[in-house]
Every structure is written in structure tokens, then in C-alpha cells.
Design a protein around this motif. Structure first.
Motif, mmCIF file in Angstrom:
data_model
loop_
_atom_site.group_PDB
_atom_site.id
_atom_site.type_symbol
_atom_site.label_atom_id
_atom_site.label_comp_id
_atom_site.label_asym_id
_atom_site.label_seq_id
_atom_site.Cartn_x
_atom_site.Cartn_y
_atom_site.Cartn_z
ATOM 1 N N TYR A 155 8.341 -52.456 25.832
ATOM 2 C CA TYR A 155 6.992 -52.382 26.413
ATOM 3 C C TYR A 155 6.523 -53.720 26.965
ATOM 4 N N LYS A 156 7.011 -54.829 26.420
ATOM 5 C CA LYS A 156 6.611 -56.132 26.946
ATOM 6 C C LYS A 156 7.157 -56.345 28.364
ATOM 7 N N ILE A 157 8.309 -55.745 28.654
ATOM 8 C CA ILE A 157 8.869 -55.813 29.997
ATOM 9 C C ILE A 157 8.136 -54.845 30.924
ATOM 10 N N VAL A 162 2.839 -52.213 35.659
ATOM 11 C CA VAL A 162 1.748 -51.296 36.014
ATOM 12 C C VAL A 162 1.049 -51.750 37.290
ATOM 13 N N LYS A 163 0.815 -53.037 37.412
ATOM 14 C CA LYS A 163 0.160 -53.554 38.618
ATOM 15 C C LYS A 163 1.054 -53.353 39.842
ATOM 16 N N MET A 325 19.239 -48.144 40.840
ATOM 17 C CA MET A 325 18.604 -47.898 42.138
ATOM 18 C C MET A 325 18.466 -46.401 42.386
ATOM 19 N N PHE A 326 19.547 -45.651 42.096
ATOM 20 C CA PHE A 326 19.507 -44.202 42.317
ATOM 21 C C PHE A 326 18.625 -43.513 41.282
ATOM 22 N N GLU A 327 18.942 -43.730 39.998
ATOM 23 C CA GLU A 327 18.204 -43.024 38.945
ATOM 24 C C GLU A 327 16.742 -43.445 38.891
ATOM 25 N N GLY A 328 16.476 -44.691 39.239
ATOM 26 C CA GLY A 328 15.118 -45.180 39.114
ATOM 27 C C GLY A 328 14.187 -44.745 40.217
ATOM 28 N N PHE A 470 9.338 -45.818 31.654
ATOM 29 C CA PHE A 470 9.091 -46.357 32.993
ATOM 30 C C PHE A 470 8.652 -45.233 33.928
ATOM 31 N N ALA A 471 9.356 -44.100 33.884
ATOM 32 C CA ALA A 471 9.053 -42.978 34.772
ATOM 33 C C ALA A 471 7.684 -42.382 34.471
#
Length: 530
Positions: A155-157, A162-163, A325-328, A470-471
Motif C-alpha cells: 500500500y505504501k507503493i 491515486v493522484k 504492460m499487458f495485464e496492467g 491496483f486495479a
């Protein structure tokens, strides 16, 4: 030699061949006979093991391929088969390949709780594209890489992202301003894909791309679409399971060409990677980097060390970059696009989400990290959209040992087992009125009554999605930004024809219409959040 001569002489035409030529012909015939015999034995064993799992009738040669048409009805057919054949049923891709499709939580739990590797069909087909990264690797290599990459999703990463997510979504919504004045429907998957790609480039690599300004001309996005289509087609056309046949075909040529496009895109990041390496060499600890800027996924990759304290090779880093890159971007783009469609189709839920978001925002323009946990109804709508439209509609494994399910039925080593998540999420044995969009399914008291493996948008078990937080964060930020500015309306004349293209997509696009909200306007709720 007499046998060779007899074989040649038995041919209905005269051939004058040397001794070696006759030997070569006989060897070829022998190899073909051996291969055909092996395949027939394989089919016989498959049919025998699958007798315990009744399924829809299949053509002896084409299997179910002719029934799985790319017309937007293939998933409806799969759901219907799930009603007729509870728990699991086989789907044949040609005469020699069958995948046992699971669509019940007790069965899927058995599969996903295991450490069985990804199958060597679909996932093998994408290796030339994304390499042997976290998505397709197995065994100790997968375990080591998963351990090394997990800190990148702490979570720190994630908190500073969010911004960035808000900035990327704002750029997309600014471009939509013209649509809000025309009262016309427009397709959202394309611009959402560009926004998601922009976001992953900024968050994961601290690289401000210009992809949203390039629009539909972005070559990487177009190549990803083409590769996804070609891989999906290759799965269905069983002769293309042969590398030789596929690579000699026109489709194989297109695949290699699209791979070169994606690799060139990654290659452009090589200079970014090289400069980042030099910068990290000047900083003794990651904490020193974080004091100057936010750590990102690339920092984690470059700082990672294996059990022998060796850095990851350039080949490994490239594979993980291609995978991320793809999955994200593609999976998240699918989820956000279908979420927008779901809320556009259900204005009463859209209004509740909007009021909840506006109350949390107050005078702010965007959500911050602490706000992400303060929008429970919006989160339930996101989950309900993921239930109806899971970005990854199915996953599969190849068994390395016999797997026995809860009712005693089993499949042997070498079998292909798939979790049909789209059908699973619409299983009427689990979900009441499964086709209805009802976010209240995800109230805590309702969730507690369901099987823990009933809802699996990010898979489960040891190989669950490493980037699911992340998602979810990106979906919350984007939909909050969108509902703050626009009212969404679906096109009743063009419902999405849902299909699989590695990720869930719509063959005819996902169309909505937007209307700008008046600044400071309040919403009138047609129903109250419980």
C-alpha cells in the motif's frame, strides 16, 4: 528392403526412386502412422476419463468449435450448458483436445487451491509476446518472481498512484467534453484503453507517455488487440496448435509482426530502464530513492535480488515489463468500460454512486487515498459489474497429478482443467436472478452467506492476481471522476455482444452517451442505500 519395395510397388502409379528415397518415404509414413496412433490413443483415454463428466454433444472432428461462434452468443451458450450439466462439463477443441470447464465454487476451489501450472496451450501461445513472466511462468521460477514482485504492490507503493490515476482519467474526461455537447453515443473501450495504458506507464515506470493524445493511431494498442484476437483464434483452430503450421500461415505472419510492434514499444522503455539503473547505482538504498520521488514497479524490478543476491537479468526484466504492460492496462480497461456500461444501463444505481462520491469529495476534485474506503455503495457496484463482466472470463491449468473433486470424481495427470468464470458468476445455483444487476449482493451480510469461491474476478489461491488492489483503486478513481462530471446513458439499440479476446470485450463496441452535470448540482435518489 523387400517390404519397402512392396510398399512402393503397391502405389497406383509408377515411381522410379533410389534406395535412400524409398527409406525416407517409409520413415515419413512410419512417423505419420505413429503420430496418428498416439493421437487416437490420447483421444480414447480422454473419452474414457470424461465419461464421469457428461457434457453437450460434440462433433467427432470439430468438437464444439462450430458451436462457439464469434457472434456474441458463445458465453450465453456456455451458461446454458452449465445449467444442463452442473458443476463441470467438457468442451472439445477438435478431436484430441478437451478442457473440463468448472463452474461451481466447490470444484473451482479444488483447482485454484492447488499449485498446478498454467496450461501449455493458450499460455504457451502468448509467450512469444510477453515472454516467460509472472503470468505464464511456473514452478520455482514463478514462486521466486512472485516473492520478489509482491513488494511492488504494497500500500505504501500504491498510495501515491491515486493522484496519477486521477490525472490520467481527467485527461480522458476532458477529451470527452465534445461528446457531452453532441448528444451522440460513442464507443468507450478505445479511449479507456488509452487512459489505462497512460496510467500504467506513469505509475509503473514514471514515464509520461503521450498515448492519449495519439488516440486511435496508437500502434501498441492496435497490436495488443490484434495479438489477442490471433491467440484466441489459435486456441479455437486446432491445426494452429502446431507451431509449424501456425507460423507458416498468414495468421502466424500477422502474429510475428504485431509482436515486433509491442516489443518496439517496450524497447523504447529500454532507455528509461538504462537511465534508471544508473540513477539507482548512485543511491545505496531504495529509501534514498523514495526520498526524491515515489518508488515504482520498475524500481522494484531493478532492486530485486534472487536467493544468490543476483540482480534480475535484462531478459527477465523485459518479460516482466511486457507482462505488466499487458495485464496492467487491458484487463483494467475492460473492467472500467463494462462498469461504465453497467451504471449507464442502471441509472438508479448510478445516482446513488454519484451522491455517495460527491459527499465524500466535498470541495475536492478527486478522491485521495483515504477516500477509497469511504464509498461502499460504489464499491459494491464495481464488484457487481465484475461479477457480470469479469475481465478474465476463464483460466486454465494442466494437471501434474490426479485431481479429485469434492464428489469423488477425478481427472488424471496431463488433463486440462478450466475455471469458466463468466459462467460461474452467472450460475443460478449460487446467484439468485444471476442476470440482474444487483449491487446489494455484496452487502457484508449477503457475502457471508456465500461460498468464498463464489466471486472470483481476480482468481484465488496462490496464483491470484498480484495487481488486484491496483486495479480496484483505478476503477474507483476513474468512476468517481466520471460520475462527478457526467451522467452516463446506455445505447438501447447497441447492447454489447460479449466475447473473449484474452480479456472480455464487446464485438460491436461498448457505447454510451454522456451529459454534463451542472456544477454544484445535487442528485435525486430513486432508491436509498441500505
Amino acid at each position: 528392403m523387400d517390404f519397402i519395395n512392396m510398399f512402393i510397388d503397391s502405389m497406383p502409379f509408377s515411381i522410379d526412386l533410389s534406395y535412400m528415397e524409398r527409406v525416407v518415404i517409409l520413415l515419413c509414413v512410419g512417423l505419420c502412422t505413429f503420430k496418428i496412433t498416439s493421437l487416437l490413443i490420447k483421444r480414447s483415454n480422454l473419452v474414457r476419463h470424461l465419461k464421469a463428466f457428461p457434457g453437450p454433444p460434440a462433433h467427432w472432428f470439430f468438437g464444439h468449435a462450430l458451436e462457439m461462434k464469434r457472434d456474441g452468443t458463445e458465453f450465453d451458450k456456455s451458461v446454458a450448458w452449465g445449467v444442463r450439466f452442473p458443476f463441470a462439463f467438457p468442451v472439445w477443441f477438435g478431436p484430441f483436445l478437451s478442457i473440463l470447464n468448472l463452474h461451481h465454487p466447490d470444484y473451482i476451489k479444488t483447482l485454484l487451491s492447488s499449485t498446478e501450472p498454467k496450461d501449455d496451450i493458450a499460455y504457451r501461445f502468448i509467450k512469444p509476446w510477453i515472454g516467460d513472466g509472472l503470468l505464464v511462468s511456473s514452478g520455482q521460477k514463478w514462486f521466486n518472481h512472485r516473492r520478489l514482485l509482491t513488494p511492488g504492490f504494497h500500500y505504501k507503493i500504491l498510495k501515491p498512484y491515486v493522484k496519477t490515476m486521477a490525472d490520467c482519467s481527467r485527461l480522458m474526461l476532458d477529451k470527452w467534453e465534445g461528446y457531452s455537447q453532441t448528444n451522440e453515443f460513442f464507443e468507450v473501450f478505445g479511449p479507456v484503453s488509452l487512459m489505462s495504458l497512460d496510467n500504467i506507464m506513469r505509475c509503473a515506470f514514471s514515464n509520461n507517455s503521450n498515448c492519449q493524445n495519439e488516440g486511435e493511431t496508437n500502434t501498441y494498442i492496435k497490436a495488443v488487440y490484434e495479438l489477442s484476437d490471433l491467440v484466441n483464434m489459435r486456441i479455437r483452430v486446432f491445426p494452429y496448435h502446431s507451431d509449424l503450421i501456425f507460423y507458416l500461415s498468414p495468421h502466424g505472419f500477422r502474429f510475428r509482426r504485431a509482436c515486433r510492434v509491442t516489443h518496439r514499444h517496450t524497447g523504447k522503455e529500454s532507455e528509461v530502464i538504462r537511465k534508471r539503473k544508473e540513477a539507482l547505482m548512485e543511491e545505496a538504498k531504495p529509501e534514498q530513492t523514495q526520498a526524491k520521488r515515489n518508488l515504482d514497479f520498475l524500481d522494484i524490478l531493478l532492486c530485486a535480488r534472487d536467493e544468490d543476491d543476483n540482480a534480475l537479468s535484462d531478459e527477465v526484466i523485459r518479460a516482466e515489463v511486457d507482462t505488466f504492460m499487458f495485464e496492467g492496462h487491458d484487463t483494467t480497461a475492460s473492467s472500467i468500460s463494462f462498469l461504465m456500461y453497467s451504471l449507464a444501463s442502471h441509472p438508479q444505481h448510478q445516482e446513488i454512486c454519484r451522491e455517495e462520491i460527491l459527499q465524500v469529495l466535498g470541495d475536492k476534485e478527486t478522491l485521495d487515498w483515504d477516500d477509497l474506503s469511504k464509498i461502499p455503495y460504489t464499491t459494491m457496484c464495481i464488484k457487481e459489474s465484475l461479477r457480470l463482466y469479469p475481465a478474465v472470463p476463464g483460466i486454465s491449468r494442466k494437471l501434474t497429478k490426479t485431481m479429485t473433486f469434492i464428489d469423488g470424481r477425478s481427472m488424471p495427470e496431463g488433463s486440462y482443467i478450466g475455471a469458466a468464470l463468466y459462467s460461474h458468476h452467472r450460475n443460478s445455483m449460487i446467484w439468485e436472478n444471476p442476470k440482474v444487476f444487483d449491487p446489494l449482493r455484496f452487502l457484508p451480510e449477503n457475502v457471508s452467506k456465500r461460498h468464498p469461491h463464489a466471486f472470483l474476478p481476480f482468481s484465488a489461491g496462490p496464483r491470484n492476481c498480484i495487481g488486484q488492489n491496483f486495479a480496484m483503486n483505478e476503477m474507483k478513481v476513474v468512476i468517481a471522476q466520471t460520475l462527478r462530471r457526467y451522467q452516463l446513458m446506455a445505447d438501447p439499440a447497441r447492447p454489447p455482444k460479449v466475447a473473449a479476446r484474452l480479456v472480455l470485450c464487446a464485438l460491436n463496441g461498448i457505447y454510451i452517451k454522456i451529459k454534463p452535470l451542472q456544477p454544484g448540482a445535487t442528485t435525486s435518489l430513486s432508491m436509498k442505500m441500505p
